[in-house]
Design a protein around this motif. Sequence first.
Motif, PDB file in Angstrom:
ATOM      1  N   LEU A 199      -0.832   6.202  -3.282  1.00 12.45           N
ATOM      2  CA  LEU A 199      -2.189   6.718  -3.227  1.00 12.45           C
ATOM      3  C   LEU A 199      -2.848   6.498  -4.596  1.00 12.45           C
ATOM      4  CD1 LEU A 199      -1.573  10.043  -1.268  1.00 12.45           C
ATOM      5  CD2 LEU A 199      -2.337   7.842  -0.378  1.00 12.45           C
ATOM      6  N   SER A 223      -4.230  -1.434   3.524  1.00 14.37           N
ATOM      7  CA  SER A 223      -3.650  -0.934   4.777  1.00 14.37           C
ATOM      8  C   SER A 223      -4.028   0.514   5.047  1.00 14.37           C
ATOM      9  CB  SER A 223      -2.126  -1.066   4.734  1.00 14.37           C
ATOM     10  OG  SER A 223      -1.743  -2.414   4.633  1.00 14.37           O
ATOM     11  N   LEU A 224      -4.185   1.302   3.986  1.00 14.78           N
ATOM     12  CA  LEU A 224      -4.566   2.715   4.140  1.00 14.78           C
ATOM     13  C   LEU A 224      -6.043   2.941   3.808  1.00 14.78           C
ATOM     14  CD1 LEU A 224      -1.457   4.409   2.437  1.00 14.78           C
ATOM     15  CD2 LEU A 224      -1.856   3.960   4.869  1.00 14.78           C
ATOM     16  N   ASN A 225      -6.811   1.857   3.753  1.00 20.79           N
ATOM     17  CA  ASN A 225      -8.243   1.931   3.419  1.00 20.79           C
ATOM     18  C   ASN A 225      -8.485   2.538   2.040  1.00 20.79           C
ATOM     19  OD1 ASN A 225      -9.058   0.890   6.002  1.00 20.79           O
ATOM     20  ND2 ASN A 225      -8.685   2.909   6.876  1.00 20.79           N
ATOM     21  N   ALA A 260       0.832  -1.209   0.000  1.00 18.43           N
ATOM     22  CA  ALA A 260       0.000   0.000   0.000  1.00 18.43           C
ATOM     23  C   ALA A 260       0.865   1.256   0.000  1.00 18.43           C
ATOM     24  CB  ALA A 260      -0.954   0.010   1.199  1.00 18.43           C
TER      25      ALA A 260
END
Length: 335
Positions: free
Chosen positions: A172, A202-204, A169
């Motif tokens: 972006l 992991s960062l949604n 992850a």
Amino acid sequence: MANIKISDMTMKQAQEGFSLSFKEKIELSKLLDKLGVDVIELEGIENPRIDSLRIKSVCSAVGCTVAVPVKLCQESIDATWNAVKEAKKPRLQVCAPVSPVQMEYLFHKKPEAMLDSIGKTVSACAALCKDVEFVAEDATRSEFAFLCRALEAAVTNGAATVTLCDTAASLLPAEFADFIGRVMEAVPALQKVSVGVRCSDSLNMAVSCSVAALCKGVTEVKAAAYAIDTASVSHIAKIIAERGDNFGWETRIRPTQLGRIIGQIQWMCQTGKSKTSPFDIATKDDETGIFLTVHDDLSAVTKAVERLGYELSAEDQAKVYDAFKAIAGKKEQVS
């Protein structure tokens, strides 16, 4: 309209926080097939006897593509192919790390050795199966030139699908879209095959990154009906259903059954299910509460089998009873 394939990874994630019995895996595969996913991904073969039976059972139960990973050796390729070849649409997956950290520390291979293994393994799989997928693990942290060489080697040796993974992850959505665009431009051979993605959550942002990749020409997304650190099948399907017309996308997912089937699957995968669950087939002796002795007859053994969730023919009941007697003759109790 471009058909966006949904490759479900729920059963591959069964080691990560939840467990499924043999029968639950068969029921889950039937639900996914009914939902309309294009690919069901299974765990690879570790125990040849048990895992081969599991794979063959799923293959006989569904009509969609069944994908099973192979290790980077001929023995694994042959064993996996023998298990999956009876599927209506079999697929062999060659999963290999392409980032320096994973190549060195997990596989103990130098870049050139990894390239050689990728080419040979894909070629060996393609000789057996027309649908071979190369999965580039940790692609977003790889050295770009090496990644391009690995993808070219996979396609040249027969891969029909190439999947790029953002395992850590690290990007972006906009960055991931740019990454996919750069790869597609740098490797013209990808125009001849299906390109897929798998994004860590992991960062949604797994769903957002996956949709961003679709905008760059990706046609397959790895997701899960019961998502753990990956995109959600439900969310991906809803986005395509709502906005697909604007981008020329469609899926085989059946919207009218989406909520009900996803609900069934999520309930099945949750821990602490009710003991009365039709899918909750316990595997530990103290959970089943089943103890038989040599004095139990065919009827008692058959009832115990039914409690475990299996329906046997009269012929199979006799075979199971004969096997039970052989064991019961040596033990005081059979659980």
